[in-house]
Design an enzyme around this catalytic site. Structure first.
Site, PDB file in Angstrom:
ATOM      1  N   HIS A  87      -7.101  -2.130   7.051  1.00 19.31           N
ATOM      2  CA  HIS A  87      -6.956  -2.320   8.503  1.00 19.31           C
ATOM      3  C   HIS A  87      -8.204  -2.946   9.140  1.00 19.31           C
ATOM      4  O   HIS A  87      -8.177  -3.324  10.305  1.00 19.31           O
ATOM      5  CB  HIS A  87      -6.650  -0.993   9.204  1.00 19.31           C
ATOM      6  N   HIS A 119       2.525   0.653   4.897  1.00 19.04           N
ATOM      7  CA  HIS A 119       2.529   0.025   6.209  1.00 19.04           C
ATOM      8  C   HIS A 119       1.659  -1.228   6.146  1.00 19.04           C
ATOM      9  O   HIS A 119       0.938  -1.456   5.192  1.00 19.04           O
ATOM     10  CB  HIS A 119       2.044   0.989   7.283  1.00 19.04           C
TER      11      HIS A 119
END
Length: 165
Positions: free
Chosen positions: A112, A153
């Site tokens: 991320h 994800h």
């Protein structure tokens, strides 16, 4: 004795000193459990499975990928440097043809973390995969690399870093 079809390298680094809090899902117990399972199932007893130890990256390694605000030292811990070094250790093993493939099971994670890093995006301060890719490009001259993010994800940081690449 079992023999692996392809010689495979593995790195484990569970970073005992790095945690958000004891109940947060990203904590060392996750990797320790996985490491215990790998040992219990005898994965390292299989001929052709090789364990590698992580290296420690430098600020220069981070700078190939990130702009850290205010600087690399402010947004990373020693665990981040070793975790990213686990990815580089496997990259070296594969690129030097010591193994056919490899996997770095390390924490803290990083997918991320975006090009500009000013600390945690969740628990991602620097992007391990992107640092490894830029290392491979610089050290081995590889032009094209596929990144397959197997997390459940979207790795938006990896997407951000390589958007125009």
């Amino acid at each position: 004795m079992l023999k692996a079809l392809n010689k495979t390298g593995l790195v484990f680094f569970p970073a005992f000193d790095w945690a958000i809090d004891p109940t947060y899902p990203e904590r060392e117990e996750r990797l320790l459990y996985t490491q215990d399972q790998v040992l219990e199932e005898g994965v390292f007893d299989i001929q052709g499975i090789v364990e590698y130890k992580p290296e420690m990256i430098t600020a220069h390694d981070i700078q190939r990928t990130h702009f850290c605000v205010p600087d690399e030292r402010s947004v990373t811990t020693e665990s981040h440097l070793i975790s990213a070094g686990g990815a580089i250790a496997i990259a070296n093993a594969v690129m030097n043809k010591e193994v056919k493939n490899g996997f770095a099971l390390v924490r803290p994670p990083g997918h991320h973390s975006m090009r500009v890093s000013h600390g945690g995006r969740g628990f991602c301060h620097v992007n391990m995969e992107a640092i490894m890719v830029e290392y491979i490009r610089t050290r081995f001259g590889v032009k094209k690399i596929a990144i397959i993010d197997t997390d459940c994800h979207h790795g938006d940081g990896t997407n951000d870093i390589f958007w125009h690449d």
